[in-house]
Design a protein around this motif. Structure first.
Motif, PDB file in Angstrom:
ATOM      1  N   VAL A 125       0.833  -1.200   0.000  1.00  0.00           N
ATOM      2  CA  VAL A 125       0.000   0.000   0.000  1.00  0.00           C
ATOM      3  C   VAL A 125       0.866   1.247   0.000  1.00  0.00           C
ATOM      4  CG1 VAL A 125      -1.801   1.262   1.226  1.00  0.00           C
ATOM      5  CG2 VAL A 125      -1.792  -1.241   1.264  1.00  0.00           C
ATOM      6  N   SER A 171      -1.073   6.589  -3.059  1.00  0.00           N
ATOM      7  CA  SER A 171      -1.983   6.678  -4.198  1.00  0.00           C
ATOM      8  C   SER A 171      -2.108   5.380  -4.993  1.00  0.00           C
ATOM      9  CB  SER A 171      -1.525   7.794  -5.146  1.00  0.00           C
ATOM     10  OG  SER A 171      -0.188   7.552  -5.582  1.00  0.00           O
ATOM     11  N   GLU A 172      -1.232   4.390  -4.714  1.00  0.00           N
ATOM     12  CA  GLU A 172      -1.239   3.156  -5.501  1.00  0.00           C
ATOM     13  C   GLU A 172      -1.292   1.927  -4.603  1.00  0.00           C
ATOM     14  OE1 GLU A 172      -1.428   3.078  -8.736  1.00  0.00           O
ATOM     15  OE2 GLU A 172      -1.116   5.217  -9.117  1.00  0.00           O
ATOM     16  N   LEU A 173      -1.855   0.864  -5.150  1.00  0.00           N
ATOM     17  CA  LEU A 173      -1.883  -0.446  -4.504  1.00  0.00           C
ATOM     18  C   LEU A 173      -1.254  -1.449  -5.462  1.00  0.00           C
ATOM     19  CD1 LEU A 173      -5.625  -0.349  -3.351  1.00  0.00           C
ATOM     20  CD2 LEU A 173      -3.640   0.084  -1.880  1.00  0.00           C
ATOM     21  N   ASN A 193      -5.304   3.665  -5.115  1.00  0.00           N
ATOM     22  CA  ASN A 193      -5.735   3.739  -3.718  1.00  0.00           C
ATOM     23  C   ASN A 193      -6.717   4.898  -3.565  1.00  0.00           C
ATOM     24  OD1 ASN A 193      -5.993   3.234  -1.026  1.00  0.00           O
ATOM     25  ND2 ASN A 193      -3.934   3.850  -0.446  1.00  0.00           N
ATOM     26  N   ARG A 235     -10.346   1.058  -4.891  1.00  0.00           N
ATOM     27  CA  ARG A 235     -10.493   0.040  -3.847  1.00  0.00           C
ATOM     28  C   ARG A 235     -11.746  -0.804  -4.062  1.00  0.00           C
ATOM     29  NH1 ARG A 235      -8.498   4.494  -0.700  1.00  0.00           N
ATOM     30  NH2 ARG A 235     -10.620   5.095  -0.089  1.00  0.00           N
ATOM     31  N   TYR A 239      -2.102   4.636   5.548  1.00  0.00           N
ATOM     32  CA  TYR A 239      -2.586   4.587   4.173  1.00  0.00           C
ATOM     33  C   TYR A 239      -3.353   3.293   3.890  1.00  0.00           C
ATOM     34  CZ  TYR A 239       0.499   8.546   3.211  1.00  0.00           C
ATOM     35  OH  TYR A 239       1.112   9.777   3.223  1.00  0.00           O
ATOM     36  N   GLU A 240      -3.072   2.263   4.675  1.00  0.00           N
ATOM     37  CA  GLU A 240      -3.726   0.968   4.442  1.00  0.00           C
ATOM     38  C   GLU A 240      -5.110   0.884   5.098  1.00  0.00           C
ATOM     39  OE1 GLU A 240      -2.547   0.599   8.575  1.00  0.00           O
ATOM     40  OE2 GLU A 240      -1.630   1.529   6.819  1.00  0.00           O
ATOM     41  N   LEU A 269      -8.484   0.564   2.898  1.00  0.00           N
ATOM     42  CA  LEU A 269      -8.589  -0.736   2.238  1.00  0.00           C
ATOM     43  C   LEU A 269      -8.838  -1.840   3.252  1.00  0.00           C
ATOM     44  CD1 LEU A 269      -8.393  -2.411  -0.366  1.00  0.00           C
ATOM     45  CD2 LEU A 269      -5.924  -2.598   0.050  1.00  0.00           C
TER      46      LEU A 269
END
Length: 271
Positions: free
Chosen positions: A9, A12-14, A29, A34, A57-58, A61
């Motif tokens: 995570v 801005s990206e996963l 993200n 999501r 940040y996680e 999600l």
């Protein structure tokens, strides 16, 4: 074969990896990103999903997957780093990190991390903001001892007073939240004031579900053996939730000064 998913995570990206298929893909993200990832993971029906705790940040999600009933686990970064060293993984990219997290999902038989209800999430955020304000206030107080310029001291003094007012206002908000939140069963006691009760509820939701040894390890107050052969090393604490431990330390001294049952235990142990 059962599938395992690791998700690296970022803000801005996963980056997602599915084992044993070995497929790696990227998602945004964002709420829509999501939601699409949730649909993909529901179709895969993995045995376990591992996220690394990454500064908050996680959390969106984690909440989304957990409330959808998926077996999602939040793992502390130090455990993933230890696994990387054990597997001899030296290189680091987002894709490799996601692959490593998928390996952690396969190798570590960890139970899903329960998602707290919204009331406790709000309490956690209040406690976190309070902690940051206190850290900022105390940093300015330490700096004040090193400054001789009168104008600079005046600015810092004014800033410290403003932060203290914000902390006091936040304390009142936390007390009000404790009165209206039915999810905090901790009663007041000497040393067990509203700040500690809120911190325990927000940062130690496992309280009441795990035994005392497991709780002590989570907080970071369990002494670990350092023995080898005939040598008996000094036991010491390690890891745990440092912010919670700081609040417990101050509350313990308050309980000792209040001559509570804990004060009697303290005196007996010292003796």
């Amino acid at each position: 074969m059962p599938g395992y998913v690791g998700i690296d995570v970022a803000q801005s990206e996963l980056m997602v990896c599915h084992r044993p298929e070995g497929r790696v893909w990227q998602a945004r993200n964002t709420p829509s990103g999501r939601a699409r990832l949730l649909a993909e993971l529901q179709a895969l029906a993995p045995e376990r999903i591992v996220l690394e705790a990454s500064g908050g940040y996680e959390r969106p999600l984690w909440r989304l997957l957990g409330r959808a009933g998926l077996p999602v686990v939040r793992v502390q970064p130090r455990r993933i780093k230890a696994l990387a060293r054990a597997l001899g993984r030296e290189a680091k990219t987002d894709a490799l990190d996601a692959t490593l997290l998928a390996e952690a999902a396969r190798l570590l038989e960890l139970p899903p991390t329960p998602v707290p209800p919204p009331e406790l999430e709000q309490l956690r955020e209040l406690v976190d903001v309070r902690r940051h304000l206190i850290e900022e206030r105390d940093s300015h107080r330490r700096r004040l001892h090193t400054i001789e310029s009168a104008p600079a001291r005046a600015v810092l003094t004014e800033l410290i007073a403003a932060l203290q007012k914000k902390i006091q206002a936040l304390d009142r908000t936390i007390q009000q939240h404790l009165r209206t939140c039915p999810l905090v069963p901790l009663a007041a006691a000497p040393g067990l004031g509203p700040v500690l009760r809120a911190t325990l509820a927000a940062r130690l939701p496992e309280l009441g579900r795990l035994d005392r040894g497991q709780i002590a390890a989570l907080v970071g107050v369990a002494p670990y053996n350092q023995d080898s052969g005939e040598r008996q090393g000094k036991r010491h604490i390690s890891g745990g939730r440092a912010d919670l431990r700081r609040v417990l330390y101050m509350a313990t001294w308050a309980a000792i000064r209040a001559r509570s049952v804990l004060a009697e235990t303290y005196a007996r142990l010292r003796a």
